[in-house]
Design a protein around this motif. Structure first.
Motif, PDB file in Angstrom:
ATOM      1  N   MET A 195       0.798  -1.369  -0.008  1.00 30.26           N
ATOM      2  CA  MET A 195       0.162  -0.016  -0.129  1.00 30.26           C
ATOM      3  C   MET A 195       0.976   1.317   0.063  1.00 30.26           C
ATOM      4  SD  MET A 195      -3.018   1.099   2.620  1.00 30.26           S
ATOM      5  CE  MET A 195      -3.870  -0.464   2.241  1.00 30.26           C
ATOM      6  N   THR A 196       0.676   2.022  -0.850  1.00 30.73           N
ATOM      7  CA  THR A 196       1.226   3.213  -0.859  1.00 30.73           C
ATOM      8  C   THR A 196       1.175   4.217   0.324  1.00 30.73           C
ATOM      9  OG1 THR A 196      -0.504   4.264  -2.326  1.00 30.73           O
ATOM     10  CG2 THR A 196       1.407   3.474  -3.463  1.00 30.73           C
ATOM     11  N   VAL A 197       1.979   4.885   0.749  1.00 32.99           N
ATOM     12  CA  VAL A 197       2.038   5.930   1.884  1.00 32.99           C
ATOM     13  C   VAL A 197       2.138   7.274   1.431  1.00 32.99           C
ATOM     14  CG1 VAL A 197       2.899   6.556   4.083  1.00 32.99           C
ATOM     15  CG2 VAL A 197       3.129   4.083   3.208  1.00 32.99           C
ATOM     16  N   ASP A 198       1.405   8.159   1.649  1.00 28.26           N
ATOM     17  CA  ASP A 198       1.243   9.566   1.087  1.00 28.26           C
ATOM     18  C   ASP A 198       2.720  10.372   1.824  1.00 28.26           C
ATOM     19  OD1 ASP A 198      -0.944  11.583  -0.095  1.00 28.26           O
ATOM     20  OD2 ASP A 198       0.383  12.596   1.455  1.00 28.26           O
ATOM     21  N   LYS A 199       3.254  11.229   1.120  1.00 31.65           N
ATOM     22  CA  LYS A 199       4.450  11.812   1.554  1.00 31.65           C
ATOM     23  C   LYS A 199       4.146  12.798   2.804  1.00 31.65           C
ATOM     24  CE  LYS A 199       4.533  15.194  -2.121  1.00 31.65           C
ATOM     25  NZ  LYS A 199       3.120  15.720  -2.027  1.00 31.65           N
ATOM     26  N   ASN A 200       2.627  13.143   2.750  1.00 34.29           N
ATOM     27  CA  ASN A 200       2.531  14.065   4.015  1.00 34.29           C
ATOM     28  C   ASN A 200       2.437  13.391   5.130  1.00 34.29           C
ATOM     29  OD1 ASN A 200       2.506  16.567   2.153  1.00 34.29           O
ATOM     30  ND2 ASN A 200       0.740  15.716   1.223  1.00 34.29           N
ATOM     31  N   VAL A 201       2.228  12.274   5.324  1.00 30.35           N
ATOM     32  CA  VAL A 201       1.746  11.554   6.577  1.00 30.35           C
ATOM     33  C   VAL A 201       3.094  11.391   7.395  1.00 30.35           C
ATOM     34  CG1 VAL A 201       1.133   9.179   7.395  1.00 30.35           C
ATOM     35  CG2 VAL A 201       0.158   9.993   5.252  1.00 30.35           C
TER      36      VAL A 201
ATOM     37  N   TYR B 226       1.688   3.443  13.374  1.00 29.31           N
ATOM     38  CA  TYR B 226       0.442   3.213  14.119  1.00 29.31           C
ATOM     39  C   TYR B 226      -0.225   2.513  12.986  1.00 29.31           C
ATOM     40  CZ  TYR B 226      -3.920   3.610  16.859  1.00 29.31           C
ATOM     41  OH  TYR B 226      -4.995   3.671  17.352  1.00 29.31           O
ATOM     42  N   ALA B 227      -0.355   2.775  11.733  1.00 31.67           N
ATOM     43  CA  ALA B 227      -0.937   1.988  10.524  1.00 31.67           C
ATOM     44  C   ALA B 227      -0.289   0.560  10.528  1.00 31.67           C
ATOM     45  CB  ALA B 227      -0.758   2.656   9.354  1.00 31.67           C
TER      46      ALA B 227
ATOM     47  N   GLU C  49       4.608   9.173  13.267  1.00 32.11           N
ATOM     48  CA  GLU C  49       3.931   8.036  14.141  1.00 32.11           C
ATOM     49  C   GLU C  49       2.701   7.665  13.360  1.00 32.11           C
ATOM     50  OE1 GLU C  49       4.407  11.386  14.316  1.00 32.11           O
ATOM     51  OE2 GLU C  49       2.739  12.647  14.589  1.00 32.11           O
ATOM     52  N   GLN C  50       2.132   8.171  12.520  1.00 29.57           N
ATOM     53  CA  GLN C  50       0.730   7.678  11.812  1.00 29.57           C
ATOM     54  C   GLN C  50       1.077   6.581  11.076  1.00 29.57           C
ATOM     55  OE1 GLN C  50      -1.869  10.713  10.570  1.00 29.57           O
ATOM     56  NE2 GLN C  50      -2.650   9.457   8.872  1.00 29.57           N
TER      57      GLN C  50
END
Lengths: 314, 138
Positions: B1-7, B14-15, B10-11
């Protein structure tokens, strides 16, 4: 492919249930002429359908599960609400990772609200388990009918206008950016009216714990219309929030004997498979019609709970 | 799953923990339920007697079945019905683990407010899970 694999697991699971039934006593010893295994089986089919409808209608599974299963199955409301919480919790846990990674759900926005809601949901769960079933049914019926009104009246705002973030949200640095795939733009957002939202989440938490409902129906309007978070952020953060709010209430139900695996497990699997199928159907479904079907079901289930609680329709 | 660069870090962490915990919980949920309904292990409460209990209020069920609230189910874990409580407890416990996991990240970032939020949330969830809070006639 995934759906097929899940379908096979499911089919196997319930074939095994049938095989086991051949060895078990066919009739319930209590009173009914209906064999015991019919109920988990109907429950599975019903929750599968609810899972499909929940996705198409844009509501959480828990909000359909509790009034419908509570109204038409022979289980005590304690077990229905216990299962309802785990149904809502499982859905939120399954959706959470993707929503967090894509940046639709926001941890910083969720955490302060979750703190209030999870503490309140413990109180709600304790109230719900202590009250007699008829009182719970009356309160549940009124709540469900209220949800119907909210669903009919509440408007949604794709990108609400927030001129100035409030002091509390600034202090907590609640803001974010997410990538809107449909437009290819980076959407910056901030929120306002955080203290009022925190206050409302006390009530949301209590209701979630008391009735075993996922509280998405209440979370989304508060996040979107009151706080001014974009609709996508509101829906995703609400879904993620349920994984925290419902965890605390679910433990209270589990620790107090209100969880029966024979009710919880078919419900979780049924609703999750239904959701997977629902997502596939979503592309071709007419949302307006489905929405009215869901509202109609909730109206019927809410009236049933209310009349059952009042002793009018037993 | 792609992770958004703004995330934020810690998020993402957690995910990831949530993802693994949820998958383990769901797989075990299916496995233990198969054990339950196939009778590989015997249940504490015979399945055919369940309709007698599922009509009762929760505390009445505990009394009638001779069960105890809280974590007493751990003593019955070799019984197939209570074996199902293991994945159920995992599903209920993942969020607590996720919160514990992000504590050092907030500390490293000197984000004291969210560090305190996480500690309080852990306390609330552990209190709920502890079994201290009893309701009803037991």
């Amino acid at each position: 492919m995934k759906i097929r694999a899940l379908g096979v697991v499911f089919l196997l699971l319930f074939s095994l249930l049938f095989i086991n039934c051949a060895y078990a006593e066919s009739a319930t010893p209590a009173d009914s002429s209906i064999p015991w295994w019919v109920w988990p089986l109907i429950l599975f089919v019903a929750t599968f359908i609810l899972g499909v409808l929940a996705v198409l209608g844009g509501v959480g599974g828990g909000v359909l599960f509790v009034p419908i299963v509570g109204g038409f199955f022979p289980f005590n409301m304690d077990f229905v609400r216990g299962a309802g919480l785990f149904v809502a919790l499982s859905g939120a846990l399954a959706a959470g990772p993707g929503l967090l990674k894509k940046g639709f759900a926001d941890l910083r926005l969720a955490m302060p609200l979750a703190l209030i809601a999870s503490a309140s949901s413990i109180i709600g769960a304790m109230i719900g388990l202590a009250l007699p079933s008829n009182i719970v049914n009356i309160a549940l019926g009124i709540t469900i009918l209220m949800i119907v009104v909210i669903m009919l009246l509440a408007k949604k705002s794709e990108y609400p206008e927030v001129k100035k973030a409030d002091a509390l949200s600034q202090a907590l640095r609640i803001s974010g950016i997410y990538h809107e795939i449909s437009t290819g733009k980076e959407i910056e957002w901030k929120v306002h009216r955080t203290p009022q939202a925190l206050f409302l989440f006390v009530a949301i938490g209590i209701m979630a714990g008391m009735f075993g409902l996922g509280a998405g129906w209440a979370n989304v309007p508060v996040l979107n219309l009151l706080m001014g978070a974009p609709l996508k952020v509101s829906v995703a953060t609400s879904k993620f929030l349920l994984s925290i709010t419902d965890t605390s209430a679910a433990w209270i139900y589990l620790n107090n004997g209100a969880v029966l695996p024979m009710i919880v497990v078919p419900s979780i699997i049924g609703i999750m498979l239904g959701s997977v199928v629902g997502v596939r159907i979503l592309a071709v479904a007419k949302p307006k019609i489905v929405r009215y079907i869901v509202i109609g079901m909730l109206l019927f289930a809410g009236l049933r709970a209310l009349l059952k609680g009042l002793g009018i329709w037993k | 799953m792609t992770v958004d660069k703004n995330v934020k870090e810690e998020q993402i962490v957690y995910a990831k923990w949530l993802d693994w915990g949820m998958k383990i919980g769901l797989i075990l949920l299916i496995l233990t339920f198969i054990i339950y309904i196939t009778g590989i292990l015997s249940p504490q409460i015979p399945i055919s007697e369940l309709p007698k209990y599922w009509k009762m209020k929760a505390y009445e069920y505990l009394l009638s079945a001779g069960l105890h609230p809280g974590w007493a189910w751990l003593k019955l874990i070799i019984k197939s019905d209570f074996l199902n409580f293991v994945p159920i407890a995992i599903l209920g416990g993942i969020t607590i683990l996720c919160y514990i996991r992000i504590l050092p990240i907030f500390l490293k970032k000197k984000d004291i407010v969210y560090f305190i939020f996480s500690i309080i949330e852990c306390f609330i969830l552990i209190l709920a899970a502890s079994g201290i809070l009893h309701i009803g006639g037991h």
